[in-house]
Write a protein that holds these residues in place. Structure first.
Motif, PDB file in Angstrom:
ATOM      1  N   ARG A   1     -22.652  65.658   0.435  1.00  0.00           N
ATOM      2  CA  ARG A   1     -23.711  66.688   0.457  1.00  0.00           C
ATOM      3  C   ARG A   1     -24.625  66.602  -0.762  1.00  0.00           C
ATOM      4  O   ARG A   1     -25.835  66.823  -0.656  1.00  0.00           O
ATOM      5  CB  ARG A   1     -23.079  68.080   0.543  1.00  0.00           C
ATOM      6  CG  ARG A   1     -22.457  68.396   1.889  1.00  0.00           C
ATOM      7  CD  ARG A   1     -22.105  69.877   1.996  1.00  0.00           C
ATOM      8  NE  ARG A   1     -20.964  70.225   1.150  1.00  0.00           N
ATOM      9  CZ  ARG A   1     -19.687  70.152   1.530  1.00  0.00           C
ATOM     10  NH1 ARG A   1     -19.401  69.742   2.758  1.00  0.00           N
ATOM     11  NH2 ARG A   1     -18.713  70.501   0.716  1.00  0.00           N
ATOM     12  N   ASP A   2     -24.035  66.283  -1.905  1.00  0.00           N
ATOM     13  CA  ASP A   2     -24.813  66.325  -3.150  1.00  0.00           C
ATOM     14  C   ASP A   2     -25.571  65.040  -3.459  1.00  0.00           C
ATOM     15  O   ASP A   2     -26.598  65.062  -4.144  1.00  0.00           O
ATOM     16  CB  ASP A   2     -23.886  66.627  -4.330  1.00  0.00           C
ATOM     17  CG  ASP A   2     -23.303  68.038  -4.263  1.00  0.00           C
ATOM     18  OD1 ASP A   2     -23.846  68.855  -3.492  1.00  0.00           O
ATOM     19  OD2 ASP A   2     -22.307  68.295  -4.974  1.00  0.00           O
TER      20      ASP A   2
ATOM     21  N   THR B   1     -21.639  68.691   7.616  1.00  0.00           N
ATOM     22  CA  THR B   1     -21.848  67.522   6.749  1.00  0.00           C
ATOM     23  C   THR B   1     -21.827  66.226   7.545  1.00  0.00           C
ATOM     24  O   THR B   1     -22.722  65.374   7.409  1.00  0.00           O
ATOM     25  CB  THR B   1     -20.754  67.464   5.659  1.00  0.00           C
ATOM     26  OG1 THR B   1     -20.739  68.707   4.963  1.00  0.00           O
ATOM     27  CG2 THR B   1     -21.019  66.333   4.686  1.00  0.00           C
TER      28      THR B   1
ATOM     29  N   GLU C   1     -14.519  72.538   7.424  1.00  0.00           N
ATOM     30  CA  GLU C   1     -15.748  72.384   6.626  1.00  0.00           C
ATOM     31  C   GLU C   1     -16.918  72.029   7.522  1.00  0.00           C
ATOM     32  O   GLU C   1     -18.055  72.450   7.289  1.00  0.00           O
ATOM     33  CB  GLU C   1     -15.554  71.297   5.559  1.00  0.00           C
ATOM     34  CG  GLU C   1     -14.856  71.778   4.299  1.00  0.00           C
ATOM     35  CD  GLU C   1     -15.375  71.087   3.054  1.00  0.00           C
ATOM     36  OE1 GLU C   1     -16.433  70.438   3.129  1.00  0.00           O
ATOM     37  OE2 GLU C   1     -14.747  71.231   1.995  1.00  0.00           O
ATOM     38  N   GLU C   2     -16.643  71.229   8.546  1.00  0.00           N
ATOM     39  CA  GLU C   2     -17.730  70.768   9.418  1.00  0.00           C
ATOM     40  C   GLU C   2     -18.360  71.922  10.181  1.00  0.00           C
ATOM     41  O   GLU C   2     -19.577  71.954  10.373  1.00  0.00           O
ATOM     42  CB  GLU C   2     -17.192  69.705  10.379  1.00  0.00           C
ATOM     43  CG  GLU C   2     -18.248  69.028  11.216  1.00  0.00           C
ATOM     44  CD  GLU C   2     -19.239  68.223  10.392  1.00  0.00           C
ATOM     45  OE1 GLU C   2     -20.287  67.852  10.940  1.00  0.00           O
ATOM     46  OE2 GLU C   2     -18.989  67.970   9.188  1.00  0.00           O
TER      47      GLU C   2
ATOM     48  N   LYS D   1     -22.897  57.873   0.099  1.00  0.00           N
ATOM     49  CA  LYS D   1     -22.504  58.636   1.288  1.00  0.00           C
ATOM     50  C   LYS D   1     -21.728  57.759   2.260  1.00  0.00           C
ATOM     51  O   LYS D   1     -20.727  58.184   2.849  1.00  0.00           O
ATOM     52  CB  LYS D   1     -23.746  59.212   1.970  1.00  0.00           C
ATOM     53  CG  LYS D   1     -24.491  60.258   1.150  1.00  0.00           C
ATOM     54  CD  LYS D   1     -25.718  60.754   1.898  1.00  0.00           C
ATOM     55  CE  LYS D   1     -26.462  61.806   1.089  1.00  0.00           C
ATOM     56  NZ  LYS D   1     -27.632  62.354   1.819  1.00  0.00           N
TER      57      LYS D   1
ATOM     58  N   LYS E   1     -20.461  73.606   7.314  1.00  0.00           N
ATOM     59  CA  LYS E   1     -21.471  72.848   6.567  1.00  0.00           C
ATOM     60  C   LYS E   1     -22.195  71.765   7.386  1.00  0.00           C
ATOM     61  O   LYS E   1     -23.260  71.305   6.969  1.00  0.00           O
ATOM     62  CB  LYS E   1     -20.800  72.155   5.356  1.00  0.00           C
ATOM     63  CG  LYS E   1     -20.027  73.097   4.432  1.00  0.00           C
ATOM     64  CD  LYS E   1     -20.975  73.950   3.619  1.00  0.00           C
ATOM     65  CE  LYS E   1     -20.222  74.897   2.684  1.00  0.00           C
ATOM     66  NZ  LYS E   1     -19.553  74.220   1.583  1.00  0.00           N
TER      67      LYS E   1
ATOM     68  N   LEU F   1     -16.370  65.148   0.713  1.00  0.00           N
ATOM     69  CA  LEU F   1     -17.385  65.857   1.494  1.00  0.00           C
ATOM     70  C   LEU F   1     -18.465  66.452   0.588  1.00  0.00           C
ATOM     71  O   LEU F   1     -19.664  66.454   0.937  1.00  0.00           O
ATOM     72  CB  LEU F   1     -16.729  66.956   2.329  1.00  0.00           C
ATOM     73  CG  LEU F   1     -15.883  66.443   3.513  1.00  0.00           C
ATOM     74  CD1 LEU F   1     -15.007  67.556   4.072  1.00  0.00           C
ATOM     75  CD2 LEU F   1     -16.786  65.863   4.595  1.00  0.00           C
ATOM     76  N   GLN F   2     -18.064  66.938  -0.578  1.00  0.00           N
ATOM     77  CA  GLN F   2     -19.029  67.502  -1.515  1.00  0.00           C
ATOM     78  C   GLN F   2     -19.968  66.420  -2.040  1.00  0.00           C
ATOM     79  O   GLN F   2     -21.171  66.652  -2.191  1.00  0.00           O
ATOM     80  CB  GLN F   2     -18.295  68.164  -2.690  1.00  0.00           C
ATOM     81  CG  GLN F   2     -19.215  68.946  -3.631  1.00  0.00           C
ATOM     82  CD  GLN F   2     -19.866  70.141  -2.936  1.00  0.00           C
ATOM     83  OE1 GLN F   2     -19.196  70.924  -2.264  1.00  0.00           O
ATOM     84  NE2 GLN F   2     -21.184  70.262  -3.063  1.00  0.00           N
TER      85      GLN F   2
ATOM     86  N   GLU G   1     -24.756  65.815  10.193  1.00  0.00           N
ATOM     87  CA  GLU G   1     -26.021  65.401   9.571  1.00  0.00           C
ATOM     88  C   GLU G   1     -25.994  63.921   9.197  1.00  0.00           C
ATOM     89  O   GLU G   1     -26.975  63.201   9.399  1.00  0.00           O
ATOM     90  CB  GLU G   1     -26.282  66.248   8.327  1.00  0.00           C
ATOM     91  CG  GLU G   1     -27.615  65.941   7.665  1.00  0.00           C
ATOM     92  CD  GLU G   1     -27.900  66.857   6.483  1.00  0.00           C
ATOM     93  OE1 GLU G   1     -28.720  66.456   5.634  1.00  0.00           O
ATOM     94  OE2 GLU G   1     -27.306  67.949   6.411  1.00  0.00           O
TER      95      GLU G   1
END
Length: 447
Positions: free
Chosen positions: A376-377, A414, A408-409, A384, A412, A372-373, A417
């Motif tokens: 995002r990054d 993630t 997390e969702e 992705k 964030k 997940l990180q 998006e």
């Protein structure tokens, strides 16, 4: 005056033909050499010049293809006329096929051949060229004209002599191996024509043994690199991989030898695996574990070649299963966490994650947070996409993992998006996870 010139030309032609007979007799009786072959080619060229000065019809109807321009085996106009040891002229691909099938006689005369050297018939070639151009007919494609390069008979003799040195002294082997490495890298025609020679691959690798593949590291490196160079040519991929000595020697060279040897062995497996049938051969050869080990060891250049080979092999289910059995998913995940070849390795991990064993190994909290990180990054759409594909495979049917992802969702967004802005596949996978979360955990909202 014209009659005198014609008589002089006729006399010169007669002398040249006598010289040619003498040269052919020398070749047949005393064997061949570069010098005598060059002399024969010179005489052919001189005869061609004389013949082209005469009316092309040569007593025949110019509107009809002369029989002497046709290959006796195919009945078609010759693109690369060559003279067999018997003195008969054939088109190279057809007579080469005849010889490759083990025939030791001339198809026309039935004469037993003392050698299988094919000498370009420059005279006939020039006549065919002139005849075609005069009538606006496209020239037949030369058999030797591969990738825009032409391999002359002298080149063929040189290549054969280098292969012969593979059964000579160690110093001869090393000298020939270095030259073969250079030629197969720089000259497309050497790559394209290599496998036409009888037992060429076996002869090339004869100095190496599976039990002592690295006995001379420099020789090993040159020969393995030559195999890599040859494997680049599409027509070589099948015969090279199907030769029983190649894949075992490449496998051993993944484990033993200079780092250049090991990475080139991996690169050779990568190029050979472009052919689907070769994926199965390599997968059944014992090469998978050494490839993973090379990736694990961490040499930057070797890792990339190993990763490329693994990526090419994974589409075959049996190979994917074998990689998972030897712990590939954990090894690759650790490299990704270390920031090494992230994009390339995520592509491999996405394929491995469709197997149940990988799903078990990747189903931990740390892995989910890591993926997940990265989503995002990263600025890479493919990165992705592969991350969310792995998440989809790992957590879709695991309620505990879905709860971790939803936590997390909520914070964030993630996946939401990505479901809106990602690639078609990424949007589909992200939406699939979100939909599953809504069904399995109906009280959870991700907007």
């Amino acid at each position: 005056m014209a009659e005198k010139e014609e008589l002089e030309a006729t006399g010169e032609e007669t002398e040249l033909k006598k010289e040619l007979q003498r040269v052919v007799k020398t070749i047949l009786e005393d064997g061949n050499g570069i010098e005598i072959t060059i002399e024969a080619m010179r005489i052919f060229s001189c005869l061609a010049e004389l013949m082209l000065k005469k009316p092309l019809g040569l007593g025949m109807d110019d509107t009809v293809l002369p029989e002497k321009f046709k290959c006796p085996l195919s009945g078609e106009i010759m693109g690369d006329p060559v003279v067999l040891g018997s003195g008969q002229t054939y088109d190279r691909p057809h007579i080469q096929k005849w010889l490759n099938e083990g025939n030791l006689t001339c198809p026309l005369s039935k004469q037993v051949l003392s050698h299988s050297i094919l000498t370009p018939n420059c005279l006939v070639r020039e006549l065919i060229s002139h005849w075609c151009k005069k009538r606006g007919i496209a020239l037949p494609k030369s058999y030797q004209d591969i990738d825009g390069e032409m391999m002359t008979e002298v080149d063929r003799m040189h290549l054969n002599s280098l292969l012969e040195k593979m059964s000579s002294s160690l110093s001869d082997q090393k000298e020939a191996a270095k030259e073969l490495r250079r030629l197969t890298k720089t000259t497309p025609s050497y790559r394209a024509s290599f496998c036409e020679f009888t037992n060429a691959i076996s002869r090339l690798l004869s100095p190496l043994s599976e039990t002592k593949v690295e006995s001379d590291p420099d020789l090993q490196e040159d020969l393995i690199t030559t195999v890599l160079n040859l494997s680049i040519h599409d027509n070589n991929k099948k015969p090279v991989a199907e030769n029983p000595v190649v894949i075992p020697l490449l496998t051993e060279s993944l484990k033993f030898g200079t780092i250049e040897t090991r990475r080139n062995a991996a690169a050779a497996l990568f190029t050979l695996s472009a052919l689907d049938s070769n994926k199965f051969i390599i997968g059944n050869s014992g090469a998978l574990a050494p490839l993973l080990q090379l990736l694990c060891e961490g040499h930057p250049l070797a890792m990339k070649d190993a990763a490329s080979a693994i990526f090419n092999l994974c589409p075959v289910y049996e190979n994917k299963a074998k990689f998972n059995e030897i712990g590939a998913a954990k090894v690759i995940l650790q490299k990704i966490k270390d920031g090494i070849l992230v994009n390339e390795l995520l592509s491999i991990l996405a394929m491995l994650s469709t197997h149940h064993k990988a799903i078990d190994e990747l189903g931990d909290l740390d892995t989910l947070h890591c993926l997940l990180q990265i989503i995002r990054d990263s600025s890479s759409d493919s990165t992705k996409e592969n991350c969310v594909a792995i998440l989809y495979n790992v957590c879709l049917n695991d309620l505990t993992l879905l709860m971790v992802v939803k936590a997390e969702e909520i914070e964030k967004h993630t996946l939401a998006e990505l479901a809106d802005t990602g690639t078609t596949r990424a949007r589909r996978k992200a939406s699939g996870i979100i939909e599953k979360m809504h069904k399995a955990l109906p009280t959870i909202h991700t907007t």
